[in-house]
Design an enzyme around this catalytic site. Structure first.
Site, PDB file in Angstrom:
ATOM      1  N   GLY A 188       0.772  -1.238   0.000  1.00  0.00           N
ATOM      2  CA  GLY A 188       0.000   0.000   0.000  1.00  0.00           C
ATOM      3  C   GLY A 188       0.801   1.285   0.000  1.00  0.00           C
ATOM      4  N   GLY A 202       4.293  -3.691  -3.423  1.00  0.00           N
ATOM      5  CA  GLY A 202       4.348  -3.705  -4.880  1.00  0.00           C
ATOM      6  C   GLY A 202       4.822  -2.380  -5.425  1.00  0.00           C
ATOM      7  N   ARG A 203       3.894  -1.440  -5.516  1.00  0.00           N
ATOM      8  CA  ARG A 203       4.147  -0.160  -6.179  1.00  0.00           C
ATOM      9  C   ARG A 203       5.402   0.545  -5.673  1.00  0.00           C
ATOM     10  NH1 ARG A 203      -0.264   2.917  -8.019  1.00  0.00           N
ATOM     11  NH2 ARG A 203      -1.512   1.664  -6.578  1.00  0.00           N
ATOM     12  N   ARG A 244      -3.939   2.874 -16.102  1.00  0.00           N
ATOM     13  CA  ARG A 244      -4.175   3.632 -14.867  1.00  0.00           C
ATOM     14  C   ARG A 244      -4.816   5.001 -15.090  1.00  0.00           C
ATOM     15  NH1 ARG A 244      -1.309   5.203 -11.503  1.00  0.00           N
ATOM     16  NH2 ARG A 244      -2.433   4.349  -9.741  1.00  0.00           N
ATOM     17  N   GLU A 252       4.022  -7.240   1.816  1.00  0.00           N
ATOM     18  CA  GLU A 252       3.793  -7.543   0.389  1.00  0.00           C
ATOM     19  C   GLU A 252       3.764  -6.203  -0.316  1.00  0.00           C
ATOM     20  OE1 GLU A 252       0.349 -10.592   1.944  1.00  0.00           O
ATOM     21  OE2 GLU A 252      -0.152  -8.638   1.140  1.00  0.00           O
ATOM     22  N   TYR A 295       1.843  -1.787 -12.042  1.00  0.00           N
ATOM     23  CA  TYR A 295       0.490  -1.810 -12.614  1.00  0.00           C
ATOM     24  C   TYR A 295       0.468  -1.172 -14.005  1.00  0.00           C
ATOM     25  CZ  TYR A 295      -0.256  -2.902  -7.738  1.00  0.00           C
ATOM     26  OH  TYR A 295      -0.159  -3.483  -6.485  1.00  0.00           O
ATOM     27  N   CYS A 354      -9.531   3.737 -30.075  1.00  0.00           N
ATOM     28  CA  CYS A 354     -10.802   4.371 -30.420  1.00  0.00           C
ATOM     29  C   CYS A 354     -11.632   4.659 -29.188  1.00  0.00           C
ATOM     30  CB  CYS A 354     -11.579   3.453 -31.350  1.00  0.00           C
ATOM     31  SG  CYS A 354     -10.749   3.319 -32.908  1.00  0.00           S
ATOM     32  N   GLU A 355     -11.124   5.465 -28.287  1.00  0.00           N
ATOM     33  CA  GLU A 355     -11.848   5.841 -27.073  1.00  0.00           C
ATOM     34  C   GLU A 355     -11.436   7.252 -26.715  1.00  0.00           C
ATOM     35  OE1 GLU A 355     -13.249   3.840 -24.114  1.00  0.00           O
ATOM     36  OE2 GLU A 355     -13.215   1.900 -25.110  1.00  0.00           O
ATOM     37  N   TYR A 387      -8.334   4.980 -13.272  1.00  0.00           N
ATOM     38  CA  TYR A 387      -8.366   5.646 -11.958  1.00  0.00           C
ATOM     39  C   TYR A 387      -8.180   7.159 -12.057  1.00  0.00           C
ATOM     40  CZ  TYR A 387      -6.719   0.876 -10.870  1.00  0.00           C
ATOM     41  OH  TYR A 387      -6.548  -0.479 -10.802  1.00  0.00           O
TER      42      TYR A 387
END
Ligand code: LLP
Length: 401
Positions: free
Chosen positions: A221, A255-256, A292, A253, A350, A321-322, A296
């Site tokens: 986190g 990650g980021r 991301r 644990e 991520y 195409c968005e 988000y």
């Protein structure tokens, strides 16, 4: 940096992900320093980046793997991480996987619900296989400041066991003959205010004392500075860790924090299109590789090899195409010249791990830049038709049977 980037881009084609060894090492050292006063057993959350080469870099520092699926488990093994240094997390676990990972000798598992605890009891009764150490994930009901999709520690979230149910869990564990080793907590991701961690860490340390556990898994986190430059105060983290955890064995644990800032998503500026208010710089990348910003509304920072000064703001876009195919939202910054390379920062976590085949584009290459200036392709780009590989097996099924 420009000649090197162009050189790599010529070899692997854009877009690609680039990782820098020195940043990974510096983040590992930061984390080890925060926990230097306690008994610390770190794992890397493979969901942030599952490239086996990168996992082997973590392994060289004694960092194990926190995996979710058989795919992440195999990536960790390919990175040389022994099963005795692996923790399994998962919101729902199948009995088939429970048996498989137990047979593989993984070290820990975090139990997410009462239902899952009962399944472990069932497994123990029906199979003569040594189980991993069992940790109970608790949901501490702590609100944190981050995107709603990545908050995990409040009552309305699907994760973990409420504090009221802990006694029930211990009773069930006793009835089915399971020994629990400790509690696990993970309150969300990309959290930069240390107070939230203080709350979570105090809660788990207090509960562990109360229930007589000596192992604690504090999850991950830890947030990193994106465009907003907000940083976690590591001095404060060290002081919480030292005062709350000195009598425990601490697992994490992360990650980021370990890989986020060590990675860039490199794209090429294809066309600059002007609106009245801004320049839209359309690149050959997209939300298919870096999801991301679209998912988000994350704001990564960027730099380019040939910036041109301008007064308007610039938005870096993908080629899909968005309308929401945004890589960097509107920012007052020099505009990348058409044809130049753009590095989207903070893309190590991520980024590739959430990439997909939308619009039929292949997954990109990943490149590792060593401290000594050498670079290595650690994943080749896919072929253009790779996403068709599993289609049309030729098998036909008769619905009448
Ligand atoms: N442990 C558990 C149980 C987790 O669910 C996670 C992340 C971690 C550890 C690692 O968290 P970290 O240290 O990386 O914050 N896709 C989102 C992030 C989702 C995180 C999911 N769980 C994003 O791009 O922001």
């Amino acid at each position: 940096m420009k000649p090197l980037l162009e050189h790599i881009a010529n070899a692997v084609n854009t877009p690609f992900f680039l990782y820098h060894e020195s940043m990974i090492k510096s983040r590992i050292e930061d984390v080890l320093n925060v926990f230097s006063t306690v008994d610390f057993q770190p794992t890397f959350a493979v969901k942030a980046n599952a490239n086996p080469f990168l996992l082997s870099v973590f392994h060289a520092y004694g960092i194990g793997a926190d995996f979710i699926s058989r795919g992440e488990f195999e990536a960790s093994r390919a990175g040389g991480i022994p099963t005795s240094k692996m923790t399994w997390n998962g919101n729902v676990k199948s009995e088939d996987d429970m048996l498989f990972f137990s047979k593989q000798g993984i070290q820990n598992v975090n139990i997410d619900s009462i239902g899952e605890l009962q399944k472990w009891g069932h497994l123990k009764k029906n199979h003569n296989v040594p189980l991993p150490s069992l940790f109970l994930r608790i949901n501490p009901s702590i609100e944190v400041s981050t995107h709603p999709y990545i908050k995990t520690g409040m009552k309305q979230h699907k994760f973990g066991i409420s504090l009221h149910d802990i006694d029930t869990c211990l009773r069930i564990a006793q009835e089915v003959g399971l020994t629990l080793q400790g509690f696990h907590i993970h309150i969300g991701s990309q959290i930069t205010d240390s107070d939230s961690f203080e709350k979570a860490y105090s809660t788990i340390s207090k509960l562990s004392r109360q229930y007589g556990f000596t192992n604690i898994n504090i999850g991950g986190g830890w947030g990193i500075p994106y465009f907003d430059k907000k940083q976690l105060d590591l001095q404060q983290m060290k002081s919480f860790v030292t005062s709350l955890f000195s009598h425990f064995r601490i697992w994490c644990e992360m990650g980021r924090y370990l890989i986020g800032e060590a990675g860039w998503y490199i794209v090429r500026a294809c066309e600059n299109r002007e609106s009245e208010v801004e320049t839209m710089c359309i690149t050959d990348g997209g939300m298919n590789h870096l999801l991301r910003p679209s998912l988000y509304k994350a704001h990564h920072s960027f730099s380019s090899t040939d910036p041109i000064p301008q007064k308007k703001s610039v938005r870096i876009m993908g080629r899909l195409c968005e309308t929401g195919d945004i890589l960097v939202p509107s920012t007052v910054q020099n505009c990348p010249k058409e044809g130049s390379l753009i590095a989207i920062h903070q893309s190590g976590a991520y980024g590739f791990s959430m990439a997909n085949h939308y619009n039929g584009f292949p997954l990109p290459a990943e490149v590792f830049l060593s401290q000594n200036g050498e670079w290595t392709i650690i994943r080749k780009a896919e072929s253009n038709t790779c996403f068709l590989d599993q289609c049309d097996s030729g098998e036909r099924y008769d619905i009448t049977h």
